[in-house]
Structures are given as C-alpha cells and as structure tokens.
Scaffold this motif. Structure first.
Motif, PDB file in Angstrom:
ATOM      1  N   ILE A  48      -0.660   3.408  11.586  1.00 26.86           N
ATOM      2  CA  ILE A  48      -0.099   4.613  10.962  1.00 26.86           C
ATOM      3  C   ILE A  48      -0.928   5.839  11.329  1.00 26.86           C
ATOM      4  CG2 ILE A  48       0.282   5.758   8.735  1.00 26.86           C
ATOM      5  CD1 ILE A  48       1.083   2.974   7.648  1.00 26.86           C
ATOM      6  N   LYS A  49      -2.238   5.703  11.308  1.00 22.26           N
ATOM      7  CA  LYS A  49      -3.104   6.836  11.664  1.00 22.26           C
ATOM      8  C   LYS A  49      -2.915   7.229  13.128  1.00 22.26           C
ATOM      9  CE  LYS A  49      -6.641   6.036   8.162  1.00 22.26           C
ATOM     10  NZ  LYS A  49      -8.063   5.662   7.891  1.00 22.26           N
TER      11      LYS A  49
ATOM     12  N   ARG B 224       0.858  -1.181   0.000  1.00 20.32           N
ATOM     13  CA  ARG B 224       0.000   0.000   0.000  1.00 20.32           C
ATOM     14  C   ARG B 224       0.897   1.235   0.000  1.00 20.32           C
ATOM     15  NH1 ARG B 224      -5.661  -0.822   3.272  1.00 20.32           N
ATOM     16  NH2 ARG B 224      -6.072  -2.957   2.560  1.00 20.32           N
TER      17      ARG B 224
ATOM     18  N   VAL C 297      -2.626   0.144   8.734  1.00 24.38           N
ATOM     19  CA  VAL C 297      -3.128   1.490   8.453  1.00 24.38           C
ATOM     20  C   VAL C 297      -3.606   2.155   9.741  1.00 24.38           C
ATOM     21  CG1 VAL C 297      -4.900   2.805   7.242  1.00 24.38           C
ATOM     22  CG2 VAL C 297      -3.717   0.958   6.060  1.00 24.38           C
ATOM     23  N   THR C 298      -4.292   1.408  10.575  1.00 26.45           N
ATOM     24  CA  THR C 298      -4.736   1.952  11.867  1.00 26.45           C
ATOM     25  C   THR C 298      -3.542   2.401  12.695  1.00 26.45           C
ATOM     26  OG1 THR C 298      -6.721   0.571  11.895  1.00 26.45           O
ATOM     27  CG2 THR C 298      -5.939   1.409  14.017  1.00 26.45           C
TER      28      THR C 298
ATOM     29  N   ALA D  40      -4.540   7.573   0.255  1.00 21.48           N
ATOM     30  CA  ALA D  40      -4.134   6.320  -0.379  1.00 21.48           C
ATOM     31  C   ALA D  40      -3.846   6.557  -1.853  1.00 21.48           C
ATOM     32  CB  ALA D  40      -5.223   5.270  -0.211  1.00 21.48           C
TER      33      ALA D  40
ATOM     34  N   TYR E 118       1.104   5.669  -0.084  1.00 21.66           N
ATOM     35  CA  TYR E 118       0.351   6.821   0.420  1.00 21.66           C
ATOM     36  C   TYR E 118       1.086   8.128   0.146  1.00 21.66           C
ATOM     37  CZ  TYR E 118      -2.261   3.306   2.985  1.00 21.66           C
ATOM     38  OH  TYR E 118      -3.022   2.221   3.307  1.00 21.66           O
TER      39      TYR E 118
ATOM     40  N   ALA F  37      -5.130  -3.587   7.118  1.00 20.52           N
ATOM     41  CA  ALA F  37      -6.015  -2.635   7.795  1.00 20.52           C
ATOM     42  C   ALA F  37      -5.485  -2.297   9.188  1.00 20.52           C
ATOM     43  CB  ALA F  37      -7.426  -3.204   7.890  1.00 20.52           C
TER      44      ALA F  37
END
Length: 381
Positions: A272-273, A176, A269-270, A293, A178, A266
């Motif tokens: 990273i946020k 992924r 990503v959580t 993304a 970004y 997923a």
C-alpha cells in the motif's frame, strides 16, 4: 425469569454503544463477581472513560476454562426499531434488545456460570475476560494486551462467545483500517489545471487499491472456507472540498483490508505504501499523502484437529466453521492462548440489525455447553 435472563435484562439496560462509556456496566459486573469470590482486576482504558475486566476463581494453576466477551454494542441511531433497544422484550422464544446476540447473551451465560461456580469446590480456575470497543476494531483488547499477558495463563479451553449458532469457529480473517490524508493546492476552479486537486490524488490512490485487490484476487492465497476466499480491500469513505468553485486542497479517505491469516499484513502494508508513492510520482511536489493506522486485529487459524476444537465439540459445540467477521480470538491466540469462537445467535440473521433478538433455545444450548465444560475442566467433583 431465569437467572441468566435476569442478568441479560440488566446488561441490555446499559447503553454501551461504542461511543459511550461502559463504566456503569463494568461496575455492575465487578460487584457481581467480587460478591461471589472472584479475584477481579479492572483494566482502565488509558484514553477514554472505559474499562475491561479480568476475573478468576479457583486455584492459580494451569488449565481450567477461559470465557471471553465484549461489553460494547453497535449503534441503534438511524435504525427503525419496533422495540425499545435497551430493554429486554420477550415475544415467544425471541428475546429482543440491542446486544442480545452480539454479544450480551453469551456474557449473561458467563455470569450465570460464575454464580454457580462460586458454590463449588474447584480444581482449576474459571477465568472471565470482558473487553470494550470490540465493535470498532478490537481496540479495547489491543490496549489491554500488555496487562492480560501475565494473567491469562494456559487454559485447557478458551472460548470467545461471538454468535456462531453454537458452531465451533476455528478461523476468521484479520483486519487493518486506515485514514489516508491527501494534500493538494487550493485555487479557483476556473484555473483548476494550475493546481493540485487533493481529490484527484485520492481517487488515483483508490485506483491503486483496486489494482492491489485484483492482484490478490487473481494470484493471492485462497481459503475456500470463506465466502470470499481471498484477502479483500475496501474503501468506505471519501471526503474533500469546500465548494464547487474551489480546487480542494485536502481530502480524507477511510479504507481497510481484511486478510487471510496466511497472508502477512506487514507485506500488504508495504504494498500500500508503495502504491501511495507511485501515485505521488505523477504530481508536483505540492502533493502529499499521509496514511494513519486506525485499528487492527490478527486473523484466527486453528487446526481442526487441535485439542481445543475437540473439547468444545465434546461439550456440545456444533460442527466446525469459519466466520466472515473478526473477533478477539485472534488477539488471544497471539497471546499464546489457543482459542475457538462459539456462541449463541446468528450474526448474519440478527447481529447489528434493528430489533436484534436471540432465540432462547440458543441461550439454553450455550448454558449447557458451559456447564459441561466447567464440570470437567474446573469443578473438583
């Protein structure tokens, strides 16, 4: 010149670098297949002047053979080529040209097989899939997914022909990518501490990504089949500021992670946020981070004892392996088509390099494998 080399010569002549349209090449392939009795569906890109193709010949039954290749190639700009990149040039067993290995060589063998199969009585379908924009993160096939799902069926064997030196690849990491945009405050550099420097936010975020990397390297899952056995994070580009005496109010960062198929993207990503929120906690309200993304594709993980692996090896595929690079096989597997990766050429030795070439014996080995597969899985006699 053999049929496959004549086709490869035509394919190489199309400049299908990912920032160019591929419609000229798609039209050539479409005409080639329609004239040989294939049922062809062009899948137009909803945004750009590009398209993919799905084609099949034979009865509409379950089983058969699916072969898949992408039409785009990586840029030649900035590389020192001794050959003309968009002309097939032979030197002994080496066939030079952009895309010979990645992956117009396999595509040429797909079309050569198509030429042979239209003369045969068929008991099951031969299906061909040609995508676009694979080189920028499997963008094309991701946009094609909804149209492909009802078309693909359940072939007995599906092969994405990325260069593996004809080894049977059963795994690769997902990816992924970004773009992170950081907002600060502009001001005179003489008063820098009074303003929020967007580059400071960005480098603090990079530090958080490095911390996450350390966590995955230390405590994360492992797959020793890969050179790097854990999920990895990478920062590729950071840009910000207009002049040395101006505090930058904007900065942009490009980053990616490549994850083991066993790691849930997923959850990454959580994480990273959460890191971006943690960074902002150290700044005034004027600071902002927006993460967008860019591209994504899933990992591939096929069991070594899966039927498709045994089939591929029985037709001449080499030993089982895992590859470092991503492919569209993960997308096909997500669509319910168990898929292996096996194709001519070496990504490490030839892919993406100036004076890209493929060895003719690799193409011959590929052709033999596809003929054997089609004879058993597709031909009636």
């Amino acid at each position: 010149m053999s049929v496959s080399l004549d086709i490869l010569d035509r394919l190489i002549a199309f400049d299908t670098v990912s920032d160019q349209s591929n419609l000229g090449m798609i039209a050539f392939i479409e005409d080639f297949l329609v004239s040989r009795g294939f049922r062809v569906e062009r899948i137009e890109d909803p945004i750009e002047a590009k398209a993919g193709l799905f084609a099949e010949i034979g009865p509409k039954v379950e089983g058969g053979l699916l072969l898949s290749a992408h039409s785009d190639v990586v840029p030649v700009k900035g590389q020192n080529w001794n050959m003309q990149p968009f002309r097939l040039t032979r030197q002994g067993e080496r066939l030079f040209g952009r895309g010979t290995t990645d992956m117009k060589g396999f595509l040429a063998e797909m079309l050569t097989l198509a030429d042979a199969m239209h003369r045969c009585a068929l008991k099951a379908p031969l299906k061909l899939l040609i995508s676009y924009d694979e080189e920028i993160g499997c963008v094309g096939i991701t946009r094609m997914k909804d149209r492909l799902k009802p078309l693909l069926g359940r072939p007995r064997l599906a092969i994405v022909g990325e260069p593996t030196e004809m080894k049977v690849a059963i795994g690769h990491k997902g990816k992924r990518s970004y773009r992170a945009e950081f907002q600060g405050e502009a001001g005179h550099s003489a008063l820098a501490p009074q303003f929020v420097n967007a580059l400071h936010i960005a480098v603090d975020f990079v530090a958080q990504l490095r911390n996450i990397q350390e966590e995955y390297q230390r405590d994360g899952r492992r797959n020793e089949n890969y050179d790097i056995s854990f999920t990895t994070f990478h920062v590729g580009r950071l840009h910000g500021g207009t002049a040395l005496n101006v505090v930058p109010d904007k900065a942009t960062l490009l980053f990616e992670f490549r994850h083991l198929a066993e790691d849930d993207p997923a959850q990454i990503v959580t994480r990273i946020k959460q890191a971006s929120k943690s960074v902002l906690g150290g700044y005034p309200d004027a600071a902002h981070v927006a993460i967008h993304a860019m591209a994504a594709y899933p990992g591939l993980s096929i069991a070594e004892n899966d039927a498709v692996v045994s089939l591929a090896r029985s037709y001449g595929g080499g030993p089982v392996t895992h590859v470092a690079f991503g492919t569209e096989a993960g997308v096909l597997s997500d669509l319910g088509v168990q898929t292996i990766v096996c194709g001519p050429g070496s990504m490490a030795a030839q892919g993406h390099k100036p004076d890209e070439y493929i060895l003719e014996p690799q193409l011959i080995a590929c052709a033999n494998m596809l003929k054997l597969a089609a004879k058993e899985l597709v031909c009636a006699t």
